[in-house]
Write a protein that holds these residues in place. Sequence first.
Motif, PDB file in Angstrom:
ATOM      1  N   THR A 171      43.743  25.220   8.338  1.00  0.00           N
ATOM      2  CA  THR A 171      43.598  26.536   7.724  1.00  0.00           C
ATOM      3  C   THR A 171      42.085  26.761   7.637  1.00  0.00           C
ATOM      4  OG1 THR A 171      43.662  25.557   5.508  1.00  0.00           O
ATOM      5  CG2 THR A 171      45.741  26.386   6.411  1.00  0.00           C
ATOM      6  N   CYS A 172      41.597  27.841   8.202  1.00  0.00           N
ATOM      7  CA  CYS A 172      40.151  27.961   8.397  1.00  0.00           C
ATOM      8  C   CYS A 172      39.649  29.388   8.194  1.00  0.00           C
ATOM      9  CB  CYS A 172      39.781  27.469   9.796  1.00  0.00           C
ATOM     10  SG  CYS A 172      40.815  28.191  11.091  1.00  0.00           S
ATOM     11  N   THR A 173      38.337  29.510   8.033  1.00  0.00           N
ATOM     12  CA  THR A 173      37.697  30.824   7.947  1.00  0.00           C
ATOM     13  C   THR A 173      37.237  31.238   9.344  1.00  0.00           C
ATOM     14  OG1 THR A 173      35.640  29.698   7.365  1.00  0.00           O
ATOM     15  CG2 THR A 173      36.929  30.618   5.556  1.00  0.00           C
ATOM     16  N   SER A 174      36.752  32.453   9.469  1.00  0.00           N
ATOM     17  CA  SER A 174      36.385  33.001  10.779  1.00  0.00           C
ATOM     18  C   SER A 174      35.229  32.257  11.439  1.00  0.00           C
ATOM     19  CB  SER A 174      36.008  34.482  10.643  1.00  0.00           C
ATOM     20  OG  SER A 174      34.915  34.624   9.744  1.00  0.00           O
ATOM     21  N   THR A 175      34.447  31.474  10.652  1.00  0.00           N
ATOM     22  CA  THR A 175      33.316  30.748  11.239  1.00  0.00           C
ATOM     23  C   THR A 175      33.768  29.732  12.283  1.00  0.00           C
ATOM     24  OG1 THR A 175      33.402  29.268   9.327  1.00  0.00           O
ATOM     25  CG2 THR A 175      31.735  30.994   9.284  1.00  0.00           C
ATOM     26  N   LEU A 176      34.994  29.227  12.162  1.00  0.00           N
ATOM     27  CA  LEU A 176      35.487  28.258  13.144  1.00  0.00           C
ATOM     28  C   LEU A 176      35.681  28.917  14.512  1.00  0.00           C
ATOM     29  CD1 LEU A 176      37.899  25.391  12.714  1.00  0.00           C
ATOM     30  CD2 LEU A 176      38.489  27.019  14.450  1.00  0.00           C
ATOM     31  N   ALA A 177      35.880  30.233  14.526  1.00  0.00           N
ATOM     32  CA  ALA A 177      36.143  30.936  15.788  1.00  0.00           C
ATOM     33  C   ALA A 177      34.920  30.943  16.695  1.00  0.00           C
ATOM     34  CB  ALA A 177      36.584  32.372  15.510  1.00  0.00           C
ATOM     35  N   MET A 207      38.733  35.074  17.592  1.00  0.00           N
ATOM     36  CA  MET A 207      39.721  34.240  16.897  1.00  0.00           C
ATOM     37  C   MET A 207      40.917  33.920  17.788  1.00  0.00           C
ATOM     38  SD  MET A 207      39.913  35.779  13.061  1.00  0.00           S
ATOM     39  CE  MET A 207      38.452  36.090  12.089  1.00  0.00           C
ATOM     40  N   ILE A 208      41.494  34.948  18.404  1.00  0.00           N
ATOM     41  CA  ILE A 208      42.690  34.693  19.211  1.00  0.00           C
ATOM     42  C   ILE A 208      42.335  33.929  20.482  1.00  0.00           C
ATOM     43  CG2 ILE A 208      43.830  36.762  18.304  1.00  0.00           C
ATOM     44  CD1 ILE A 208      43.436  38.025  21.099  1.00  0.00           C
TER      45      ILE A 208
END
Length: 604
Positions: A171-177, A207-208
Amino acid sequence: MLKTFKSSFKQNITPVSLDQYVPKVELKEYLKINDAIYEVDSKAENGMTFSRLLNYKYSEALKKMDPDHLVALVTEVIPNYSCLVFCPTKKNCENVAEMICKFLSKEYLKHREEEKHEVIKNLKDVSNGNLCPVLKRTIPFGVAYHHSGLTNDERKLLEEAYSTGVLCLFTCTSTLAAGVNLPARRVILRAPYVAKEFLKRNQYKQMIGRAGRAGIDSTGESILILQEKDKQQVLELISRPLENCYSHLVQEFTKGIQTLFLSLIGLKIATNLDDIYRFMSGTFFGVQQKILLKEKSLWEVTVESLRYLTEKGLLQKDTVDKSKEEFQYSFHITKLGRASFKGTIDLAYCDILYRDLKKGLEGLVLESLLHLIYLTTPYDMASQCNPDWMIYFRQFSQLSPAEQNVAALLGVSENFIGKKASGQAIKKKVDKDTVNRLYLSFVLYALLKETNIWSVSEKFNMPRGYIQSLLTGAATFSSCVLHFCEELEEFWVYKALLGELTKKLTYCVKAELIPLMEVTGVLEGRAKQLYSAGYKSLIHLANADPEVLIRTIDHLSRRQAKQIVSSAKMLLHEKAEALQEEVEELLRLPSDFPGIASSSTEKS
């Protein structure tokens, strides 16, 4: 003959497509509204077509806890395949991870059980025996959160575990994208928001784009969960083109165009107005000037920026050349400008830094490190800080007389902090940035004394990842301030002090371990082992026998032992050479020594 060879060579070249080597992974995009899942379809009238209904038996308790049906969506792929769930906030990441684990069956605990225990052990090892209670509960199920609140070591261990399939859900925030290569079979977007901002098209695609593993999976899929109220905005989001990319060179004023001009002149790439303008015309901003500049021309922006740097004392305008019809100005960098350039100081803060260092010389407190730490606390992090006033007051009341003297010199009193903590009105004006910067200095000071991110995190109620970022920022800024001072003779007193402080901030361990950690391949844990085994200095390591090291130090391979000894010898040799050069410099007769100039004139 050469022409014939070239001609036949060209004819025989067969174009090679990268598709032969990197197989394409089909990415399917879905939208979820209530129980229904729709496939994104550009050919359909409203941009989507019905795909299926979720077939998962939900109890009443689960419906309340998981109204978005995340458990149903993730259990369709994990544990055999990986899954990412993007959440709007850091706290939401942790809550979602825990919620999912509450409703996973016990079977998930058996999947790669020993390896998950190893992950937990390694997390404890890198955190001095500490472990986040959320991760302690979720990792046995193969689930973890991923956001900036993690330390670098924690993040690295979790990413490795996810990459190898030991962990199957983040479960992550957008920074991982952006930037982290952690693909998944399924990517779920918890909501079409990042914090409170609605998703941009490029954020959504980023992200996707994590879905699908080239060479591993033949397909990848994304599911965006939305409420009925956001449906129209989401349909526009999935159909619109990507946002245009624009230059921020002028928007980021001090970090952009001004820093560029200072570097151009400092490196002597361009020193006169015409050359600087010509350089600007060739930048991405220059190419887009007709779109980005509405009220001013590129020439006016260039002249204004140079005028600003000159007025700030970073550049000096040279004599005007009247040999041409128009005036031709050229510039050279001043001492302050060179110090800012060499120290890579943000030009928004260079005059403030100069003033702070100058003021520091009037009453530099050396009985404690607090004053020096304050001077190397990053300005940009202070401006974003929101102190917890009760914690601030508690820490302030524990200061020694010397440390209280530092606060007094900065104009921050215990009375002021006490009033802020109790919510009283304050008539006396105190500089907010100074107050915030002193608070962050307390955090760094506690960290250098305790060398334990976890205890400091608890003491100041701050995420451990933020504290590590603060420490890294302070170590970097301390090095920048050191280079700044090296260019200005008036600040010579700071050089040795900042050199030592930079080391302490960089390694953030007990002082006796720092010399060992300068050796390549020696981190804190290894340094502690070596110190306990009697290897307490660089000389000890340089003269160590690799075979003895292997027998003495646990989990040390022969290759690592040889590397440590070799690196220590090289480092010792470099330090000896530097000392030799210093000795020669001290013994060398100065060129301006009386009599040298006259004797050389007589000889000629």
